[in-house]
Structures are given as C-alpha cells and as structure tokens.
Write an enzyme that holds these catalytic residues in place. Structure first.
Site, mmCIF file in Angstrom:
data_model
loop_
_atom_site.group_PDB
_atom_site.id
_atom_site.type_symbol
_atom_site.label_atom_id
_atom_site.label_comp_id
_atom_site.label_asym_id
_atom_site.label_seq_id
_atom_site.Cartn_x
_atom_site.Cartn_y
_atom_site.Cartn_z
ATOM 1 N N GLU A 238 7.283 -7.875 -17.562
ATOM 2 C CA GLU A 238 8.668 -8.340 -17.468
ATOM 3 C C GLU A 238 8.726 -9.864 -17.638
ATOM 4 O O GLU A 238 9.765 -10.407 -18.011
ATOM 5 C CB GLU A 238 9.234 -7.898 -16.108
ATOM 6 N N TYR B 160 13.913 -10.952 -11.077
ATOM 7 C CA TYR B 160 12.576 -10.386 -10.836
ATOM 8 C C TYR B 160 11.549 -11.029 -11.774
ATOM 9 O O TYR B 160 10.467 -11.461 -11.337
ATOM 10 C CB TYR B 160 12.618 -8.861 -11.047
ATOM 11 N N ILE C 190 0.827 -1.227 0.000
ATOM 12 C CA ILE C 190 0.000 0.000 0.000
ATOM 13 C C ILE C 190 0.856 1.269 0.000
ATOM 14 O O ILE C 190 0.403 2.324 -0.447
ATOM 15 C CB ILE C 190 -0.983 -0.001 1.202
ATOM 16 N N ALA D 157 21.137 -8.922 -18.458
ATOM 17 C CA ALA D 157 20.294 -9.295 -19.601
ATOM 18 C C ALA D 157 19.189 -8.245 -19.676
ATOM 19 O O ALA D 157 18.629 -7.856 -18.657
ATOM 20 C CB ALA D 157 19.693 -10.684 -19.412
ATOM 21 N N SER E 86 3.456 -9.161 -14.311
ATOM 22 C CA SER E 86 4.216 -8.106 -14.981
ATOM 23 C C SER E 86 4.580 -8.467 -16.416
ATOM 24 O O SER E 86 4.882 -9.625 -16.725
ATOM 25 C CB SER E 86 5.509 -7.867 -14.194
ATOM 26 N N LYS F 218 13.301 9.087 -12.909
ATOM 27 C CA LYS F 218 14.663 9.617 -12.844
ATOM 28 C C LYS F 218 14.795 10.750 -13.866
ATOM 29 O O LYS F 218 15.375 11.808 -13.597
ATOM 30 C CB LYS F 218 15.631 8.467 -13.165
ATOM 31 N N HIS G 258 3.852 1.135 -15.864
ATOM 32 C CA HIS G 258 2.956 2.269 -15.621
ATOM 33 C C HIS G 258 3.608 3.173 -14.588
ATOM 34 O O HIS G 258 4.196 2.727 -13.615
ATOM 35 C CB HIS G 258 1.558 1.809 -15.220
HETATM 36 P P1 NAP Z 1 6.671 -0.130 -5.668
HETATM 37 O O1 NAP Z 1 6.352 1.316 -5.764
HETATM 38 O O2 NAP Z 1 8.088 -0.577 -5.683
HETATM 39 O O3 NAP Z 1 5.968 -0.677 -4.325
HETATM 40 C C1 NAP Z 1 6.282 -1.936 -3.794
HETATM 41 C C2 NAP Z 1 5.560 -2.097 -2.469
HETATM 42 O O4 NAP Z 1 5.883 -3.390 -1.930
HETATM 43 C C3 NAP Z 1 5.949 -1.071 -1.399
HETATM 44 O O5 NAP Z 1 4.790 -0.726 -0.672
HETATM 45 C C4 NAP Z 1 6.902 -1.869 -0.519
HETATM 46 O O6 NAP Z 1 6.952 -1.398 0.798
HETATM 47 C C5 NAP Z 1 6.238 -3.222 -0.557
HETATM 48 N N1 NAP Z 1 7.122 -4.314 -0.143
HETATM 49 C C6 NAP Z 1 8.363 -4.607 -0.618
HETATM 50 N N2 NAP Z 1 8.849 -5.675 0.008
HETATM 51 C C7 NAP Z 1 7.918 -6.088 0.904
HETATM 52 C C8 NAP Z 1 7.844 -7.122 1.866
HETATM 53 N N3 NAP Z 1 8.854 -7.982 2.035
HETATM 54 N N4 NAP Z 1 6.714 -7.244 2.616
HETATM 55 C C9 NAP Z 1 5.697 -6.372 2.455
HETATM 56 N N5 NAP Z 1 5.718 -5.343 1.589
HETATM 57 C C10 NAP Z 1 6.822 -5.203 0.819
HETATM 58 O O7 NAP Z 1 5.922 -0.942 -6.831
HETATM 59 P P2 NAP Z 1 4.725 -0.475 -7.793
HETATM 60 O O8 NAP Z 1 5.308 0.192 -8.980
HETATM 61 O O9 NAP Z 1 3.689 0.192 -6.997
HETATM 62 O O10 NAP Z 1 4.209 -1.894 -8.304
HETATM 63 C C11 NAP Z 1 3.217 -2.614 -7.572
HETATM 64 C C12 NAP Z 1 3.306 -4.086 -7.951
HETATM 65 O O11 NAP Z 1 3.067 -4.250 -9.341
HETATM 66 C C13 NAP Z 1 4.658 -4.747 -7.687
HETATM 67 O O12 NAP Z 1 4.420 -6.087 -7.336
HETATM 68 C C14 NAP Z 1 5.360 -4.683 -9.029
HETATM 69 O O13 NAP Z 1 6.319 -5.689 -9.125
HETATM 70 C C15 NAP Z 1 4.182 -4.890 -9.952
HETATM 71 N N6 NAP Z 1 4.278 -4.302 -11.286
HETATM 72 C C16 NAP Z 1 4.598 -2.993 -11.425
HETATM 73 C C17 NAP Z 1 4.622 -2.428 -12.695
HETATM 74 C C18 NAP Z 1 4.949 -0.967 -12.895
HETATM 75 O O14 NAP Z 1 5.251 -0.588 -14.023
HETATM 76 N N7 NAP Z 1 4.871 -0.127 -11.868
HETATM 77 C C19 NAP Z 1 4.323 -3.212 -13.820
HETATM 78 C C20 NAP Z 1 3.981 -4.542 -13.630
HETATM 79 C C21 NAP Z 1 3.942 -5.077 -12.359
HETATM 80 P P3 NAP Z 1 7.998 -0.239 1.259
HETATM 81 O O15 NAP Z 1 7.289 1.060 0.967
HETATM 82 O O16 NAP Z 1 8.150 -0.517 2.713
HETATM 83 O O17 NAP Z 1 9.242 -0.406 0.469
HETATM 84 N N1 GDD Z 2 15.999 2.119 -13.750
HETATM 85 C C1 GDD Z 2 16.780 2.565 -14.762
HETATM 86 N N2 GDD Z 2 17.759 3.486 -14.497
HETATM 87 N N3 GDD Z 2 16.564 2.085 -16.010
HETATM 88 C C2 GDD Z 2 17.347 2.578 -17.008
HETATM 89 C C3 GDD Z 2 18.344 3.524 -16.785
HETATM 90 C C4 GDD Z 2 18.571 3.992 -15.466
HETATM 91 O O1 GDD Z 2 19.436 4.817 -15.193
HETATM 92 N N4 GDD Z 2 18.940 3.807 -17.985
HETATM 93 C C5 GDD Z 2 18.310 3.071 -18.906
HETATM 94 N N5 GDD Z 2 17.353 2.311 -18.323
HETATM 95 C C6 GDD Z 2 16.478 1.350 -19.033
HETATM 96 C C7 GDD Z 2 16.515 -0.060 -18.429
HETATM 97 O O2 GDD Z 2 17.672 -0.756 -18.896
HETATM 98 C C8 GDD Z 2 15.203 -0.614 -18.976
HETATM 99 O O3 GDD Z 2 15.404 -1.105 -20.281
HETATM 100 C C9 GDD Z 2 14.283 0.598 -19.053
HETATM 101 O O4 GDD Z 2 15.126 1.751 -18.876
HETATM 102 C C10 GDD Z 2 13.186 0.638 -18.016
HETATM 103 O O5 GDD Z 2 13.755 0.453 -16.732
HETATM 104 P P1 GDD Z 2 12.896 0.685 -15.401
HETATM 105 O O6 GDD Z 2 12.269 2.022 -15.419
HETATM 106 O O7 GDD Z 2 13.789 0.339 -14.260
HETATM 107 O O8 GDD Z 2 11.686 -0.356 -15.549
HETATM 108 P P2 GDD Z 2 11.658 -1.899 -15.972
HETATM 109 O O9 GDD Z 2 10.980 -1.962 -17.307
HETATM 110 O O10 GDD Z 2 12.957 -2.553 -15.822
HETATM 111 O O11 GDD Z 2 10.707 -2.518 -14.854
HETATM 112 C C11 GDD Z 2 9.500 -1.852 -14.489
HETATM 113 O O12 GDD Z 2 8.448 -2.323 -15.296
HETATM 114 C C12 GDD Z 2 8.114 -3.711 -15.123
HETATM 115 C C13 GDD Z 2 6.966 -4.022 -16.109
HETATM 116 O O13 GDD Z 2 7.496 -4.362 -17.353
HETATM 117 C C14 GDD Z 2 9.256 -2.129 -12.989
HETATM 118 O O14 GDD Z 2 8.186 -1.327 -12.547
HETATM 119 C C15 GDD Z 2 8.875 -3.580 -12.748
HETATM 120 O O15 GDD Z 2 8.476 -3.743 -11.382
HETATM 121 C C16 GDD Z 2 7.701 -3.928 -13.678
HETATM 122 O O16 GDD Z 2 7.275 -5.251 -13.479
#
Ligand code: NAP
Ligand code: GDD
Length: 328
Positions: A135, A157, A10, A288, A133, A200, A187
């Site tokens: 991913e 992951y 949350i 990778a 995801s 970032k 998202h």
């Molecule tokens: P996020 O901002 O990194 O939030 C992760 C949450 O998980 C935080 O509340 C964190 O708590 C909690 N958490 C981490 N380790 C835990 C543990 N051991 N026990 C209980 N809680 C824990 O992620 P998000 O972007 O909101 O994504 C939500 C979910 O969707 C994740 O499962 C992510 O992998 C998945 N997902 C995200 C995306 C995306 O693009 N955002 C896409 C596909 C799937 P703290 O605040 O204490 O760190």
């Molecule tokens: N984080 C990060 N930082 N990524 C970078 C950077 C950097 O400085 N420079 C380039 N990238 C490239 C990464 O190599 C990757 O190809 C892309 O940016 C996106 O990286 P992230 O924003 O870290 O997201 P992600 O796609 O690896 O993972 C996110 O999306 C997944 C869904 O496809 C996360 O939210 C995952 O939790 C989620 O499941």
C-alpha cells in the site's frame, strides 16, 4: 535453550500463522494482545495459549502499541531474540474514517517498539521485523514494484506504513539494529478478516450457494491486486531475520488480477455467475484508490530462497472451500 519470539498482532491473520510456524520450529512464542470486552482469540485458540494452560510455549501478554510503557516493560522482562511487529489498524478504507488513530497505532506504534528496544537495552541482540506494505506504493511509480520503487501512499494507512518503514530504516542506520521490513503485497487466507474484499467474496459465495444470502454489495471492481497466500508469507518474514545482515524485501506473486477476476474465480468454483448476485454500494469506495499493485519478489527469491506456491485461482478455491466447510 529455545529462542524467544514476540509477536505483536498475534490475534490477527498473519500473527496466527506466524505463531503456528514458530511453535513448529521450537520457539517459545510470546504474543502481545490488547484487552477487549470479549475474547478475540479465535485464530489462535487451537494453539492453546495460557488461558488453557496446555501450551507452555505460547504465552500472551496484555499491552498495546499505543502504550509505550507497557512495551518497554515487556521487552525488558522478556529479552526476546526476535520481534515481529504485525499489529496495526490494517484496514485501508477505515483509515480514512480514523486517520489519527491509524497514524498513532500503525505509524507511531512501530516507533514505540523501536524505542522500547533501545530503552530496554536489548538492541544489540534482538532482531526486529516490521510489517511494511505494498500500500506504500499507492499511485505506483513503476511496474512491477520492487524494493527501490519510490513510495506514493494513497491513504492514511499507507502514509502511516511509510512512516513506520522509514523509522525502521532509520533505527537500523542510527543504532545498528538488526531491523528488517517485509514489503508484503496482499495476502489472504481462510483466516483473513471478513471485511477485506477476498474474504467478503469467499464468505458470500459460500452463503449464496447454501441459499443463506442473496446479494453481495461491493465497491470498485476494477482495482488490481497481487494476491498471495498468508501461510506462505510468514515463512518469508522469518527468513528475513535469519540472514547475516538486515535488509528489506518484497514478498509477492508477480501476478495481478482485478476484483472481478477474483469474483469469477470464487463464484465460478461453485458454478455460480457472480454477475447474478453482486451489487454496487458507493460506501465501499475510497476517497483515493490504489489502482494497480504487482510485486517483483526476485530479491527474496535470490537472497532468502523464498517463492510463493499459491496463486490467485488456487487461493480463491481454498478460501471458498474453507467457508463452505465452516457452514456445514
Ligand atoms: P489483521 O488481521 O488486521 O491483524 C492486526 C492485528 O493487530 C490484530 O492482532 C489486532 O488485534 C492487532 N492490533 C490492532 N491494533 C492494535 C493495538 N493498538 N495494539 C496492539 N495490537 C493491535 O492484519 P494482518 O492481515 O494479519 O496483517 C498483519 C500486518 O501486516 C499488519 O500490520 C498489516 O498492516 C500488515 N500487512 C498486511 C497485508 C495483508 O495483505 N494481509 C499486506 C501488507 C502488510 P485485535 O485482534 O485485538 O484486533
Ligand atoms: N474491503 C473492501 N470491501 N474492498 C473492496 C470492496 C469492499 O466491499 N469492494 C471493492 N473493494 C476493493 C478496494 O477498493 C480495493 O481496491 C481492493 O478491493 C482491495 O481492498 P482490501 O481487500 O480492503 O485490501 P487493500 O488492498 O485495501 O489492503 C490490504 O492489502 C494491503 C497490502 O497492499 C490490507 O490487508 C492492508 O493492511 C495491506 O497493507
């Protein structure tokens, strides 16, 4: 009586938007939070949880996806109608540094909740959402990716998410659980964690515009992602749990853009040329890479009536505007 929802994660980006959404729908919202040495609730502070005593419909509970007894006890005492499992070690690059922990929390953690559902005896009435995801598609086997595209994860992951995804399918089939997976493509939002690439970039663009930063170090700029707006995606999660039957759905925009495209949109919005500021740092490369993600959300559109409204350019603008406003 108000429906009860439990959200793990949350305090994260999605958890905070989902809590807001469910509170607006009249739910009593319970959140699982883990203990940290400092309070880590900036994203839900405005919802005024139990610490402030001002919102009796938002209740936080200490627990951890690594601690199964805490989960069984919580589910037994709470008897929630809906559980959204959003908690995870969610950073792909970091998962290469801490693969065992990522497997335990992101993968096995989902199994702990599913088993806690069975153990606490709430399996017949509860509805469960697993945060799967894009991913999981990793080295993609089809373009665009759908619910039936085979998985080929490229990180610890991604592997952990595949495990959690199949466990969700398995508990649905074995125990007749109402369990759904949302296969969500990237998202983002102004609440996105600051080490993910879009945030970032939006923070750096705002700081550079204000003269507070000179350079931005990034890794691979060629990867392509399907970026949507987190606030819109949490409604899709909820819709999945309101259907007659449990199923899995892709949520995406069906557009793909490189990191360079996002840089152009974010810096361009402030009349800056990103090439003047961005430098390469190999520390941000991954062992990778996932080169191309683009999702087909037609099943979600057909069955849930869900469609994304915000695309990459609009998203980049709203994130940069929010980061600029925060600096003022
Ligand atoms: P996020 O901002 O990194 O939030 C992760 C949450 O998980 C935080 O509340 C964190 O708590 C909690 N958490 C981490 N380790 C835990 C543990 N051991 N026990 C209980 N809680 C824990 O992620 P998000 O972007 O909101 O994504 C939500 C979910 O969707 C994740 O499962 C992510 O992998 C998945 N997902 C995200 C995306 C995306 O693009 N955002 C896409 C596909 C799937 P703290 O605040 O204490 O760190
Ligand atoms: N984080 C990060 N930082 N990524 C970078 C950077 C950097 O400085 N420079 C380039 N990238 C490239 C990464 O190599 C990757 O190809 C892309 O940016 C996106 O990286 P992230 O924003 O870290 O997201 P992600 O796609 O690896 O993972 C996110 O999306 C997944 C869904 O496809 C996360 O939210 C995952 O939790 C989620 O499941």
């Amino acid at each position: 009586m108000a429906k009860k929802a439990l959200i793990t994660g949350i305090t994260g980006q999605d958890g905070s938007y989902l809590a807001e959404f469910l509170l607006e729908k009249g739910y009593e919202v319970h959140g699982l939070v883990r203990r940290a040495s400092t309070l880590n609730r900036a994203r839900i502070d405005h919802l005024q949880g139990f610490e402030h005593g001002e919102n009796p419909r938002l209740i936080l509970h200490y627990g951890d996806l690594a601690d199964s007894v805490s989960l069984v006890k919580l589910l037994y005492s709470l008897q929630p109608d809906e559980i959204y499992n959003l908690a995870a070690q969610s950073h792909v690059r970091v998962s290469f540094d801490i693969p065992e922990y990522t497997s335990d929390v992101t993968g096995v953690g989902a199994g702990r909740i599913l088993e806690a559902i069975i153990e606490s005896g709430i399996g017949k009435k509860v509805r469960f959402y697993q945060a799967s995801s894009s991913e999981m598609f990793g080295k993609v086997q089809a373009v665009p990716q759908t619910e039936t595209t085979p998985f080929y994860p490229r990180s610890p992951y991604g592997c952990a998410k595949v495990f959690a995804h199949w466990l969700t399918v398995n508990y649905r089939e074995s125990y007749n659980l109402f369990a759904c997976s949302g296969i969500l493509f990237n998202h983002e939002s102004p609440r996105r964690g600051e080490s993910f690439v879009t945030r970032k970039i939006s923070i750096a663009a705002a700081r550079i515009k204000k003269g507070l930063q000179k350079e931005l170090y990034l890794g691979n700029l060629d990867a392509k992602r399907d970026w949507g707006y987190a606030k819109e995606y949490v409604e899709g999660m909820w819709l999945m749990l309101q259907q007659d039957k449990p199923d899995d759905y892709v949520l995406a925009t069906n557009e793909t853009h490189t990191i360079e495209d996002f840089l152009s949109a974010a810096f361009g919005h402030l009349d800056l040329d990103w090439r003047d500021y961005v430098k390469f740092d190999s520390r941000y490369l991954r062992p990778a890479e996932v080169d191309l993600l683009i999702g087909d959300y037609s099943k979600a559109k057909r069955a849930l009536g869900w469609e994304p409204q915000t695309r990459m350019h609009g998203l980049a603008k709203l994130m940069v505007d929010a980061d600029l406003a925060a600096l003022r």
